[in-house]
Write an enzyme that holds these catalytic residues in place. Structure first.
Site, mmCIF file in Angstrom:
data_model
loop_
_atom_site.group_PDB
_atom_site.id
_atom_site.type_symbol
_atom_site.label_atom_id
_atom_site.label_comp_id
_atom_site.label_asym_id
_atom_site.label_seq_id
_atom_site.Cartn_x
_atom_site.Cartn_y
_atom_site.Cartn_z
ATOM 1 C CB CYS A 69 35.284 27.711 48.566
ATOM 2 S SG CYS A 69 34.308 28.026 47.100
ATOM 3 C CG HIS A 122 37.500 31.314 49.431
ATOM 4 N ND1 HIS A 122 37.971 30.932 48.191
ATOM 5 C CD2 HIS A 122 36.146 31.307 49.347
ATOM 6 C CE1 HIS A 122 36.937 30.710 47.395
ATOM 7 N NE2 HIS A 122 35.826 30.930 48.062
ATOM 8 C CG ASN A 131 34.839 31.897 44.595
ATOM 9 O OD1 ASN A 131 35.734 31.051 44.725
ATOM 10 N ND2 ASN A 131 33.738 31.884 45.310
HETATM 11 O O1 UT7 Z 1 33.014 30.622 47.509
HETATM 12 C C1 UT7 Z 1 31.941 30.031 48.171
HETATM 13 C C2 UT7 Z 1 31.285 30.985 49.024
HETATM 14 N N1 UT7 Z 1 30.527 31.917 48.248
HETATM 15 C C3 UT7 Z 1 30.405 33.128 48.675
HETATM 16 O O2 UT7 Z 1 30.990 33.456 49.685
HETATM 17 C C4 UT7 Z 1 29.464 34.054 47.972
HETATM 18 C C5 UT7 Z 1 28.774 34.897 48.993
HETATM 19 N N2 UT7 Z 1 27.786 35.818 48.434
HETATM 20 C C6 UT7 Z 1 28.108 36.912 47.739
HETATM 21 O O3 UT7 Z 1 29.250 37.151 47.445
HETATM 22 C C7 UT7 Z 1 26.995 37.884 47.401
HETATM 23 O O4 UT7 Z 1 25.828 37.511 48.096
HETATM 24 C C8 UT7 Z 1 26.703 37.932 45.877
HETATM 25 C C9 UT7 Z 1 27.810 38.683 45.171
HETATM 26 C C10 UT7 Z 1 26.516 36.554 45.323
HETATM 27 C C11 UT7 Z 1 25.410 38.735 45.632
HETATM 28 O O5 UT7 Z 1 25.492 40.028 46.228
HETATM 29 P P1 UT7 Z 1 24.284 40.582 47.115
HETATM 30 O O6 UT7 Z 1 24.621 41.952 47.497
HETATM 31 O O7 UT7 Z 1 24.052 39.570 48.205
HETATM 32 O O8 UT7 Z 1 23.110 40.606 46.077
HETATM 33 P P2 UT7 Z 1 21.721 39.828 46.090
HETATM 34 O O9 UT7 Z 1 21.916 38.381 45.807
HETATM 35 O O10 UT7 Z 1 20.966 40.210 47.311
HETATM 36 O O11 UT7 Z 1 21.018 40.464 44.815
HETATM 37 C C12 UT7 Z 1 20.678 41.868 44.757
HETATM 38 C C13 UT7 Z 1 20.034 42.174 43.423
HETATM 39 C C14 UT7 Z 1 18.934 41.193 43.046
HETATM 40 O O12 UT7 Z 1 17.921 41.905 42.408
HETATM 41 P P3 UT7 Z 1 16.569 42.295 43.205
HETATM 42 O O13 UT7 Z 1 15.979 40.981 43.647
HETATM 43 O O14 UT7 Z 1 17.019 43.140 44.350
HETATM 44 O O15 UT7 Z 1 15.775 43.012 42.163
HETATM 45 C C15 UT7 Z 1 19.605 40.277 42.047
HETATM 46 O O16 UT7 Z 1 18.684 39.712 41.136
HETATM 47 O O17 UT7 Z 1 21.017 42.064 42.382
HETATM 48 C C16 UT7 Z 1 20.528 41.225 41.344
HETATM 49 N N3 UT7 Z 1 21.654 40.538 40.717
HETATM 50 C C17 UT7 Z 1 22.355 41.061 39.701
HETATM 51 N N4 UT7 Z 1 22.247 42.208 39.032
HETATM 52 C C18 UT7 Z 1 23.137 42.455 38.055
HETATM 53 C C19 UT7 Z 1 22.185 39.338 41.050
HETATM 54 N N5 UT7 Z 1 23.231 39.063 40.247
HETATM 55 C C20 UT7 Z 1 23.359 40.117 39.404
HETATM 56 C C21 UT7 Z 1 24.234 40.413 38.366
HETATM 57 N N6 UT7 Z 1 24.112 41.581 37.711
HETATM 58 N N7 UT7 Z 1 25.247 39.580 38.000
#
Ligand code: UT7
Length: 321
Positions: A113, A248, A278
């Site tokens: 990225c 980004h 992204n």
């Molecule tokens: O480009 C390279 C760099 N990449 C990035 O910068 C990405 C950085 N990270 C992010 O943007 C965020 O961390 C994400 C968007 C990937 C995830 O958001 P989050 O607020 O950190 O969510 P999380 O991973 O803590 O997940 C929260 C909950 C989980 O469920 P439980 O364990 O709380 O029951 C996930 O399983 O959301 C669930 N979840 C989803 N639910 C519905 C994860 N993906 C999804 C989904 N739809 N697509």
């Protein structure tokens, strides 16, 4: 002063738009979750005949047109990608051949990225040291090909596309245009947080993207704020001097958090993550071209590019247009 000056930009997106609602039919997710957690509403996904090179060629032609130049004027192509057409040769050489400017320098940069920032700084160094006169700096990706379409934690986040700029070495006044400062970093300790589980030397497969999003998010906000401050200090500017930040586009919440840390108003940040998702190395030049073409980014503006991604790698460049 000898500087690399931006002469023009271009971008290209695949034909097909995929909405959050369409993804919700394939995996257990919802438009509401994706918009709230990421700001993404849709992404462009390449069809079989759309490749990293074809998108890069399209974006490059538009950048040349915007610059008022022809392909024969280009003697350096630096293409950032993590999804090349072939393991080798470099996708940059495919672009070079398609444009018809064979004979100069052409190579790919692999910094995921942050690839466009690495490509920009590499091209800038080569131009200022006299190795070339005019460069195409490209970010192009087809991340849809390396996504696990059954993994809801990653497949909803990415899209395909390409962006390109033309850089030309010029002798300019001190307050004139050009790349003013670039800072790049890498920290290989975090491979397991964001990687592809395949490759020619290990599995002999292409592999799929794996990410621990929450941890990546935490590192991204800290590293981006630090590299932005470092780049501003190097160039002798403060956040107030910046006209536009072109970040980004990984997550709207990362954009907000980074802007807040620097005390920058949200109106100064170019946001395309809602439309493009992204697109890895393509996201910064895609967002830049969007801002230029809709008339927000103008000649004379002070623009900060920044990115962070797999590796980890991260970086920033301050550019006067
Ligand atoms: O480009 C390279 C760099 N990449 C990035 O910068 C990405 C950085 N990270 C992010 O943007 C965020 O961390 C994400 C968007 C990937 C995830 O958001 P989050 O607020 O950190 O969510 P999380 O991973 O803590 O997940 C929260 C909950 C989980 O469920 P439980 O364990 O709380 O029951 C996930 O399983 O959301 C669930 N979840 C989803 N639910 C519905 C994860 N993906 C999804 C989904 N739809 N697509």
């Amino acid at each position: 002063m000898i500087r690399s000056v931006v002469r023009g930009s271009g971008s290209a997106l695949p034909r097909r738009v995929v909405t959050n609602a369409e993804l919700a039919e394939r995996v257990d997710t919802s438009d509401e979750w994706i918009v709230e957690r990421t700001g993404i509403r849709q992404r462009y996904i390449a069809e079989d005949d759309e490749t990293t090179s074809s998108l890069a060629i399209d974006a490059s032609r538009k950048a040349l047109e915007a610059a008022g130049l022809e392909a024969k004027d280009i003697d350096l192509i630096v293409l950032a990608t993590a999804t090349p057409d072939q393991t080798f040769p470099a996708t940059a050489t495919l672009v070079q051949h398609a444009l018809g400017c064979n004979g100069g320098i052409a190579f790919d940069v692999a910094a995921v990225c942050s690839g466009f920032l690495y490509a920009l700084a590499s091209a800038d160094s080569m131009l200022r040291t006299g190795m070339a006169k005019r460069a195409l700096v490209i970010g192009s990706e087809t991340f849809s090909r390396i996504l696990d379409w059954e993994d809801r934690t990653t497949c909803v986040l990415f899209g395909d596309g390409a962006g390109a700029i033309v850089l030309e070495v010029q002798d300019v006044a001190e307050d004139g245009p050009g790349v003013l400062a670039s800072k790049l970093h890498a920290d290989g300790a975090h491979n397991e947080l964001l990687y592809v589980d395949g490759g020619p030397s290990t599995t002999q497969t292409v592999g799929k993207l794996r990410m621990k999003g929450r941890e990546v998010f935490r590192h991204a906000v800290v590293n981006l704020a630090a590299v932005l401050e470092e780049t501003l200090a190097e160039a002798g500017f403060t956040p107030d001097d910046i006209d536009w930040v072109v970040p980004h586009q990984a997550n709207a919440r990362i954009l907000d958090a980074t802007a807040r840390k620097l005390g920058l108003p949200a109106e100064k940040v170019i946001v395309t993550v809602d439309r493009h998702a992204n697109t890895s190395a393509a996201s910064v030049p895609l967002a830049f071209d969007a801002g230029v073409r809709d008339g927000r980014i103008k000649p004379g503006d002070l623009v900060m590019f920044e990115a962070m991604g797999g590796g980890f790698t991260w970086g920033a460049s301050l550019v006067r247009l």
